[in-house]
Write an enzyme that holds these catalytic residues in place. Structure first.
Site, PDB file in Angstrom:
ATOM      1  N   ASP A 341      57.997  51.438  25.446  1.00 47.27           N
ATOM      2  CA  ASP A 341      57.198  52.065  26.485  1.00 47.27           C
ATOM      3  C   ASP A 341      57.880  53.376  26.873  1.00 47.27           C
ATOM      4  O   ASP A 341      59.079  53.547  26.676  1.00 47.27           O
ATOM      5  CB  ASP A 341      57.103  51.130  27.695  1.00 47.27           C
ATOM      6  N   ASP A 469      58.577  47.952  30.834  1.00 51.24           N
ATOM      7  CA  ASP A 469      58.965  47.620  32.206  1.00 51.24           C
ATOM      8  C   ASP A 469      57.794  47.278  33.113  1.00 51.24           C
ATOM      9  O   ASP A 469      57.988  46.687  34.164  1.00 51.24           O
ATOM     10  CB  ASP A 469      59.740  48.787  32.835  1.00 51.24           C
ATOM     11  N   ASP A 473      52.866  46.111  30.274  1.00 56.06           N
ATOM     12  CA  ASP A 473      53.657  45.860  29.071  1.00 56.06           C
ATOM     13  C   ASP A 473      53.829  44.362  28.799  1.00 56.06           C
ATOM     14  O   ASP A 473      54.243  43.981  27.711  1.00 56.06           O
ATOM     15  CB  ASP A 473      55.055  46.486  29.205  1.00 56.06           C
TER      16      ASP A 473
END
Length: 597
Positions: A341, A469, A473
């Site tokens: 990410d 995080d 996700d």
């Protein structure tokens, strides 16, 4: 081992607020209490026995360890037998009782403690995962303010809202349903859904999501989705679906467990019954069978696997990487593809002032410009405002007192500083820029795409590590071969769903912990070889000749000590440094994947 969980009622949340965080305490689980009781009894009895205390002093304590630690896996094994399934848990309980029947009480108690502790850890992991999933649903408030056609309002349960209802979101409240803004302007903190640190400006026509936190403005929102179809509910569904799938390795282990259990039962019975058919004494046959049960018990095999992995987990924990289980530590060494990410993972997730450009002819230098902007932004809680104030403080600037402060969501702030009106605007507004708004299905689609990418890579034979995080996700973290969450800004669900957590957000520790996993796997192989040689040698000795029981116990315990000490080598600081120096290197991308782009 199986874990039984009971529903725990959650306290009611205040209107528009988040429900209290659900987190199962360790000793709230019956499995943990029984395992603790068995361990305490065992550790109390062991020194008494080793110091030649009378049997009445340590015997009852071992009995307590047998009962408290063994009744639950034993009962579960009996239930499995009723369904025509035999597991290792029941076999180990039988082995423990068999050991006790020929005087090897301590060996049997050790087996009981090992398996009771394993069951408690599994129950805790299951409970914490369920807590996190239920806790995500608790982000949405339990009640909402519904506006009536006659201009009145009523408080209703959010689950009773239907598509087409209009709800009022007051400042500081959480949004009760997915919908679209009809009237008003505010800034919405969507970090619980997207992981993005900056509040999003919302005005007429913009979409809002259940569970997000309203800022200083009031909004009238038209409900567009039922509670069961909200973005949060869909993310939860994807996490649950991904978490319930079984990896091929797990399925293979389950098949091996069944065959091993059945094989051990038949082998032990054969060792006992075959000599009887040739006129052997019952006592001698029973002694040989129980010796066989002891030397063939998997204590050394269990310790062959766990000490290296647990040592690696402890070492990684000292350096800021929390690996949630031995299974995860083993799987980290299988990773050959990584998906990361951006916000909060590759970036800090916190805005920071990088450049100061006073306009030509303004008469201001950088410090004067920053002091005026910092003074005007000082009363604001906006992340961009904090970035401006922090930049002024890092330069040691004195900030004048601001008067007449006013904030307009999505526009900026104004204040009077030293007799002058200072306006600080959002960069996009100042530059007269524009940005595409996310589509209605953007958040859920992004999560679904992340899961699809992870699954596609795994179908290509890649073992994918996902690092993220945010709540969005979480489905990818659950679907991937292994998931790692960033600890500082990570959402609760991401932290619970991930297999490991980088506490200090130091990405450089990831390749090191992967190398540590590879080292642990090498030690596991070494230990399995050692354990197999000892067990097979002792079993053959017992079957072919007469293995004295003390020698069998000595060989069995000796192999256990050897593999245990070998596994503890990864506790040393040098193991982490060596792993950091020999961390994994990038792998070549498959040609088919390169051509597909």
């Amino acid at each position: 081992m199986s874990a039984t969980l009971t529903e725990r009622p959650a306290a009611a949340a205040p209107r528009g607020g988040a429900a209290p965080k659900r987190r199962t305490r360790v000793f709230a689980l019956a499995e943990a209490r029984w395992a603790a009781a068995a361990t305490i009894a065992f550790l109390t009895a062991l020194p008494l026995q080793l110091t030649d205390a009378p049997a009445w002093a340590w015997g009852p304590l071992y009995a307590i360890a047998y009962v408290t630690g063994g009744w639950e896996p034993g009962w579960a094994g009996l239930r499995a037998l009723r369904e025509k399934t035999l597991d290792v848990d029941l076999l180990m309980i039988v082995a423990a009782i068999g050991a006790a029947s020929i005087g090897q009480v301590m060996d049997g108690a050790l087996l009981i403690v090992i398996f009771a502790t394993s069951g408690a850890l599994e129950a805790l992991a299951t409970a914490r995962t369920q807590d996190s999933v239920r806790g995500l649903l608790d982000l949405a408030p339990t009640t909402a303010t519904r506006l009536l056609d006659d201009g009145g309002e009523e408080t209703v349960a959010t689950e009773d809202l239907v598509v087409g209802d209009t709800i009022l979101i007051r400042p500081g409240e959480r949004v009760g349903a997915d919908g679209r803004v009809l009237d008003g302007a505010s800034e919405i903190d969507q970090a619980t859904i997207t992981g993005e640190p900056l509040p999003a400006a919302k005005q007429q026509g913009d979409e809002v999501f259940a569970g997000t936190l309203n800022g200083t403005g009031a909004l009238r929102v038209k409900v567009e989705r039922d509670a069961s179809d909200s973005v949060i509910a869909r993310i939860v569904a994807m996490v649950e679906e991904a978490s319930e799938t079984k990896a091929p390795t797990q399925l293979f282990i389950e098949r091996v467990e069944q065959r091993y259990s059945l094989g051990m039962v038949f082998a032990t019975l054969a060792v006992f019954l075959v000599p009887l058919a040739f006129g052997a004494a019952v006592t001698g046959s029973l002694l040989r069978a129980m010796t066989f049960m002891i030397v063939a018990s998997p204590c050394a095999v269990v310790l062959a696997t766990m000490p290296p992995l647990l040592s690696a987990i402890a070492n990684a924990g000292r350096h800021g990487v929390l690996v949630k289980s031995a299974v995860v530590m083993e799987r980290l060494g299988q990773v050959d593809a990584v998906a990361l990410d951006k916000t909060g993972t590759l970036t800090e997730g916190t805005p920071r002032i990088t450049d100061l450009l006073p306009l030509t002819g303004s008469g201001l230098d950088e410090d004067e410009l920053l002091a005026l902007a910092g003074a005007a932004e000082h009363p604001s809680e906006h992340p961009l405002a904090r970035a401006v104030v922090d930049a002024a403080r890092r330069r040691g600037l004195d900030l004048p007192v601001a008067e007449g402060f006013a904030s307009t969501p999505g526009i900026g702030v104004t204040a009077t500083v030293s007799g002058a009106v200072i306006a600080v605007g959002a960069p996009a507004r100042l530059l007269d820029g524009a940005a595409d708004a996310p589509s209605t299905e953007a958040e859920a689609t992004a999560a679904a795409v992340a899961v699809a990418v992870a699954e596609e890579l795994e179908r290509d034979g890649r073992k994918v590590l996902v690092i993220g995080d945010g709540v969005n996700d979480a489905p990818a973290l659950a679907a991937a071969h292994t998931g790692i969450a960033m600890g500082r800004a990570g959402s609760d669900l991401a932290l619970e769903t991930a297999d490991a957590v980088v506490v200090r957000d130091e990405l450089a520790t990831v390749p090191t912990v992967i190398a540590l996993s590879l080292a642990a796997r090498r030690l596991v192989v070494q230990n399995l070889v050692i354990a197999s040689v000892f067990i097979s040698g002792l079993v053959v000795w017992d079957l072919v000749a007469t293995l004295p029981l003390p020698l069998g116990v000595l060989g069995h315990e000796g192999s256990t000590v050897i593999v245990g000490l070998n596994g503890l080598r990864l506790l040393r600081e040098s193991a982490w440094k060596r792993a950091g120096a020999t961390g994994p290197r990038p792998v070549q991308e498959p040609a088919r994947a390169r051509r597909s782009r």
